[in-house]
Design a protein around this motif. Structure first.
Motif, PDB file in Angstrom:
ATOM      1  N   LEU A  94       4.942   7.634  -4.190  1.00 33.03           N
ATOM      2  CA  LEU A  94       4.913   8.298  -2.862  1.00 33.03           C
ATOM      3  C   LEU A  94       5.798   9.459  -3.169  1.00 33.03           C
ATOM      4  CD1 LEU A  94       5.706   5.883   0.009  1.00 33.03           C
ATOM      5  CD2 LEU A  94       3.493   7.719  -0.268  1.00 33.03           C
ATOM      6  N   ILE A 121      -4.626  -3.179  -8.878  1.00 34.65           N
ATOM      7  CA  ILE A 121      -3.067  -3.352  -8.241  1.00 34.65           C
ATOM      8  C   ILE A 121      -1.818  -4.528  -8.398  1.00 34.65           C
ATOM      9  CG2 ILE A 121      -3.550  -4.244  -5.814  1.00 34.65           C
ATOM     10  CD1 ILE A 121      -1.605  -1.492  -5.635  1.00 34.65           C
ATOM     11  N   TRP A 136       7.108  -6.989 -10.213  1.00 30.35           N
ATOM     12  CA  TRP A 136       7.492  -7.470  -9.129  1.00 30.35           C
ATOM     13  C   TRP A 136       7.095  -9.098  -9.935  1.00 30.35           C
ATOM     14  CZ3 TRP A 136       8.257  -7.807  -3.731  1.00 30.35           C
ATOM     15  CH2 TRP A 136       8.557  -6.650  -3.483  1.00 30.35           C
ATOM     16  N   TRP A 156      -0.402  -3.986 -11.793  1.00 28.39           N
ATOM     17  CA  TRP A 156       0.479  -2.591 -11.787  1.00 28.39           C
ATOM     18  C   TRP A 156       1.728  -3.200 -11.459  1.00 28.39           C
ATOM     19  CZ3 TRP A 156      -0.004   1.883  -7.286  1.00 28.39           C
ATOM     20  CH2 TRP A 156       1.088   2.317  -7.985  1.00 28.39           C
ATOM     21  N   PHE A 173       7.597 -11.444  -4.515  1.00 23.42           N
ATOM     22  CA  PHE A 173       5.690 -10.682  -4.531  1.00 23.42           C
ATOM     23  C   PHE A 173       6.112 -11.803  -2.684  1.00 23.42           C
ATOM     24  CE2 PHE A 173       1.780  -9.996  -3.854  1.00 23.42           C
ATOM     25  CZ  PHE A 173       1.467  -8.089  -4.263  1.00 23.42           C
ATOM     26  N   GLY A 222       0.717   6.162   1.707  1.00 25.21           N
ATOM     27  CA  GLY A 222       0.262   6.249  -0.553  1.00 25.21           C
ATOM     28  C   GLY A 222      -0.185   4.704  -0.226  1.00 25.21           C
ATOM     29  N   THR A 223      -1.402   4.094   0.002  1.00 29.39           N
ATOM     30  CA  THR A 223      -1.183   2.745  -0.275  1.00 29.39           C
ATOM     31  C   THR A 223      -2.454   2.202  -1.057  1.00 29.39           C
ATOM     32  OG1 THR A 223      -2.510   2.970   1.910  1.00 29.39           O
ATOM     33  CG2 THR A 223      -1.400   2.861   2.285  1.00 29.39           C
ATOM     34  N   SER A 226      10.284   4.219  -2.536  1.00 30.57           N
ATOM     35  CA  SER A 226       8.974   4.464  -3.221  1.00 30.57           C
ATOM     36  C   SER A 226       9.641   3.482  -4.513  1.00 30.57           C
ATOM     37  CB  SER A 226       7.700   5.714  -3.932  1.00 30.57           C
ATOM     38  OG  SER A 226       7.339   5.771  -4.555  1.00 30.57           O
ATOM     39  N   GLN A 227       9.217   2.613  -4.554  1.00 30.65           N
ATOM     40  CA  GLN A 227       9.296   1.403  -5.917  1.00 30.65           C
ATOM     41  C   GLN A 227       9.132   2.533  -7.358  1.00 30.65           C
ATOM     42  OE1 GLN A 227       7.776  -2.494  -5.110  1.00 30.65           O
ATOM     43  NE2 GLN A 227      10.175  -2.939  -5.098  1.00 30.65           N
ATOM     44  N   ASN A 281      -6.035   0.454  -0.080  1.00 29.23           N
ATOM     45  CA  ASN A 281      -7.212   0.965   1.346  1.00 29.23           C
ATOM     46  C   ASN A 281      -6.794   0.862   2.062  1.00 29.23           C
ATOM     47  OD1 ASN A 281      -7.648  -1.309   0.461  1.00 29.23           O
ATOM     48  ND2 ASN A 281      -9.009  -1.113  -0.492  1.00 29.23           N
ATOM     49  N   GLN A 341       4.569   3.028   2.326  1.00 24.73           N
ATOM     50  CA  GLN A 341       3.508   2.303   1.277  1.00 24.73           C
ATOM     51  C   GLN A 341       3.140   1.243   2.899  1.00 24.73           C
ATOM     52  OE1 GLN A 341       6.889   2.271   1.489  1.00 24.73           O
ATOM     53  NE2 GLN A 341       6.717   2.292  -0.583  1.00 24.73           N
ATOM     54  N   VAL A 342       1.676   0.316   2.856  1.00 28.57           N
ATOM     55  CA  VAL A 342       2.195  -0.572   2.967  1.00 28.57           C
ATOM     56  C   VAL A 342       1.758  -1.829   2.139  1.00 28.57           C
ATOM     57  CG1 VAL A 342      -0.257  -2.152   4.217  1.00 28.57           C
ATOM     58  CG2 VAL A 342       0.643   0.210   4.808  1.00 28.57           C
ATOM     59  N   TRP A 343       2.655  -2.725   2.973  1.00 34.85           N
ATOM     60  CA  TRP A 343       3.125  -4.286   2.662  1.00 34.85           C
ATOM     61  C   TRP A 343       2.450  -5.268   3.343  1.00 34.85           C
ATOM     62  CZ3 TRP A 343       8.545  -4.549   0.374  1.00 34.85           C
ATOM     63  CH2 TRP A 343       8.639  -3.579  -0.587  1.00 34.85           C
ATOM     64  N   PHE A 344       1.415  -6.004   2.588  1.00 34.19           N
ATOM     65  CA  PHE A 344       0.654  -7.313   3.269  1.00 34.19           C
ATOM     66  C   PHE A 344       0.289  -6.537   4.319  1.00 34.19           C
ATOM     67  CE2 PHE A 344       3.838  -8.970   0.419  1.00 34.19           C
ATOM     68  CZ  PHE A 344       2.810 -10.253  -0.651  1.00 34.19           C
TER      69      PHE A 344
HETATM   70  C1  LIG Z   1       4.059  -6.986  -1.761  1.00 34.89           C
HETATM   71  C2  LIG Z   1       2.661  -5.187  -1.217  1.00 34.89           C
HETATM   72  C3  LIG Z   1       2.055  -5.937  -1.205  1.00 34.89           C
HETATM   73  C4  LIG Z   1       0.938  -4.301  -0.818  1.00 34.89           C
HETATM   74  N1  LIG Z   1       0.614  -4.393  -0.208  1.00 34.89           N
HETATM   75  C5  LIG Z   1      -0.830  -3.939   0.044  1.00 34.89           C
HETATM   76  C6  LIG Z   1      -1.420  -3.905   1.801  1.00 34.89           C
HETATM   77  O1  LIG Z   1      -1.474  -4.989   2.221  1.00 34.89           O
HETATM   78  N2  LIG Z   1      -2.156  -3.176   1.740  1.00 34.89           N
HETATM   79  C7  LIG Z   1      -3.109  -1.768   0.869  1.00 34.89           C
HETATM   80  O2  LIG Z   1      -3.557  -1.157   0.549  1.00 34.89           O
HETATM   81  N3  LIG Z   1      -1.659  -1.624  -0.320  1.00 34.89           N
HETATM   82  C8  LIG Z   1      -1.029  -2.762  -0.381  1.00 34.89           C
HETATM   83  N4  LIG Z   1       0.055  -2.614  -1.597  1.00 34.89           N
HETATM   84  C9  LIG Z   1      -0.270  -1.150  -2.441  1.00 34.89           C
HETATM   85  C10 LIG Z   1       0.792  -0.796  -2.013  1.00 34.89           C
HETATM   86  O3  LIG Z   1       0.788   0.540  -0.373  1.00 34.89           O
HETATM   87  C11 LIG Z   1       1.565   1.024  -2.341  1.00 34.89           C
HETATM   88  O4  LIG Z   1       0.474   1.684  -2.261  1.00 34.89           O
HETATM   89  C12 LIG Z   1       2.255   0.621  -3.855  1.00 34.89           C
HETATM   90  O5  LIG Z   1       3.096  -0.751  -4.112  1.00 34.89           O
HETATM   91  C13 LIG Z   1       2.815   1.739  -4.736  1.00 34.89           C
HETATM   92  O6  LIG Z   1       3.995   2.337  -3.662  1.00 34.89           O
HETATM   93  P1  LIG Z   1       5.355   2.615  -3.831  1.00 34.89           P
HETATM   94  O7  LIG Z   1       5.179   4.317  -3.775  1.00 34.89           O
HETATM   95  O8  LIG Z   1       6.578   2.100  -3.200  1.00 34.89           O
HETATM   96  O9  LIG Z   1       5.717   2.417  -5.831  1.00 34.89           O
HETATM   97  C14 LIG Z   1       1.006  -3.478  -0.720  1.00 34.89           C
HETATM   98  C15 LIG Z   1       2.286  -3.578  -2.185  1.00 34.89           C
HETATM   99  C16 LIG Z   1       3.150  -4.818  -2.256  1.00 34.89           C
HETATM  100  C17 LIG Z   1       4.084  -4.517  -3.987  1.00 34.89           C
END
Ligand SMILES: Cc1cc2nc3c(=O)[nH]c(=O)nc-3n(C[C@H](O)[C@H](O)[C@H](O)COP(=O)(O)O)c2cc1C
Length: 303
Positions: A16, A165, A50, A168, A55, A123-124, A11-12, A126, A90-93
């Motif tokens: 989470l 987001i 970021w 944030w 990012f 934890g994303t 978690s960043q 959506n 968590q989800v990224w992209f």
């Molecule tokens: C680079 C990046 C891409 C992300 N892409 C998505 C995404 O595609 N779908 C989504 O629901 N959340 C996305 N998020 C949100 C993350 O899933 C997550 O909720 C948020 O980064 C907080 O997580 P942490 O516990 O690492 O701080 C993204 C976040 C980051 C940093």
């Protein structure tokens, strides 16, 4: 009988970690549960907050699921046998984040995952549906058995959560944008109420019985599926596949240029395409009703 449970997470912002604290509170109080925690640590950490380049530069490797180097998993974590592993991600992209991907493809992690029961807790913002599908594939490759899934999201409307987001992620502070938009990320209420899932997990661990776990979690609203978001996720995945392959071949200034183009595409996709998908969703809803019903059932499940 003592049960060994392992928490795996990255978690960043600490969001989470808050979810872990709530969902495992009852497990921690139970004398018969031995809870261990392993935080994935990257050899080269991602910045938080970021900057623009970092990012978007994380996009190709996230989407193409290219692993990065993680620090060695501590021996005391590796040397235990676990009755259950709780994997928070968590989800990224639209894909599992690079740290989670890297963990799932790591040689030492294979030892942990092989033959283990796993509950995934995301934890994303959506959009987690297809990322969870990618996790399912990696778990299968590791001979791990998915026995439950919990998906926590930001419940504010899609366009609002997309703005908040970004603010944030680029400021590192969870604050109300313009003083009136909702707080970014998963609401405090949603996180606080996730404590209820701990009791459901506890029940399965105590009985050593996981057949009804996902059913019980669904009954407690652990996974809410919105077909409109599944549709955006599916369409996004198609486009991301093309973009990620192109950007992956670029280096230096060329790569920077393409990442900027991708950024403009994302703005267009979020503000023009996704509202259109939403509109079409409502217009054709009656014709797609049965399809959506099936979709909800599928994404709530763990098969
Ligand atoms: C680079 C990046 C891409 C992300 N892409 C998505 C995404 O595609 N779908 C989504 O629901 N959340 C996305 N998020 C949100 C993350 O899933 C997550 O909720 C948020 O980064 C907080 O997580 P942490 O516990 O690492 O701080 C993204 C976040 C980051 C940093």
């Amino acid at each position: 009988m003592t049960s060994n449970v392992l928490i795996v997470y990255y978690s960043q912002s600490g969001q989470l970690k808050e979810i872990i604290d709530k969902t495992t509170a009852v497990l921690l109080q139970d004398a018969e549960i031995n809870l261990s925690t392993y935080k994935i640590e990257m050899e080269e950490e991602f910045p938080f907050p970021w900057d623009f380049y970092s990012f978007f530069n994380a996009f190709p490797d996230s989407f193409l699921q290219k692993p990065h180097k993680i620090k060695r998993i501590p021996a005391d974590i590796l040397n235990q046998k676990y009755d259950l592993i709780l994997m928070y991600y968590q989800v990224w992209f639209l894909s599992p984040s690079i740290p989670i991907n890297s963990f799932l493809q790591n040689q030492e992690a294979k030892q942990l995952l092989n033959g283990s029961r796993i509950v995934t807790i995301s934890g994303t913002r959506n959009m987690w549906f297809l990322a969870q599908e990618k996790i399912k594939v990696l778990l299968k490759t590791n001979q791990a058995k998915l026995v439950g899934n919990i998906a926590l999201v930001d419940h504010t409307p899609n366009l609002i959560s997309a703005i908040t987001i970004v603010n944030w992620m680029f400021s590192g502070v969870k604050k109300k944008m313009f003083n009136f938009l909702p707080f970014p990320g998963i609401s405090k209420k949603t996180i606080d109420e996730s404590e209820r899932f701990g009791n459901i997990l506890l029940h399965s661990i105590k009985q050593n019985e996981y057949k009804n776990l996902q059913h019980n979690l669904i009954d407690a609203d652990a996974v809410v599926v919105k077909p409109f978001l599944v549709s955006v996720d599916t369409k996004g995945n198609r486009m991301f596949k093309i973009w990620s392959k192109i950007i992956d071949t670029k280096q230096g200034n060329q790569r920077k240029k393409f990442l900027k183009l991708f950024y403009y595409y994302l703005i267009f996709a979020i503000w023009i395409i996704s509202p259109l998908v939403n509109l079409l969703y409502y217009i054709f809803y009656p014709f797609n009703f049965l399809k959506y019903k099936k979709q909800i059932k599928y994404y709530q499940g763990i098969e």
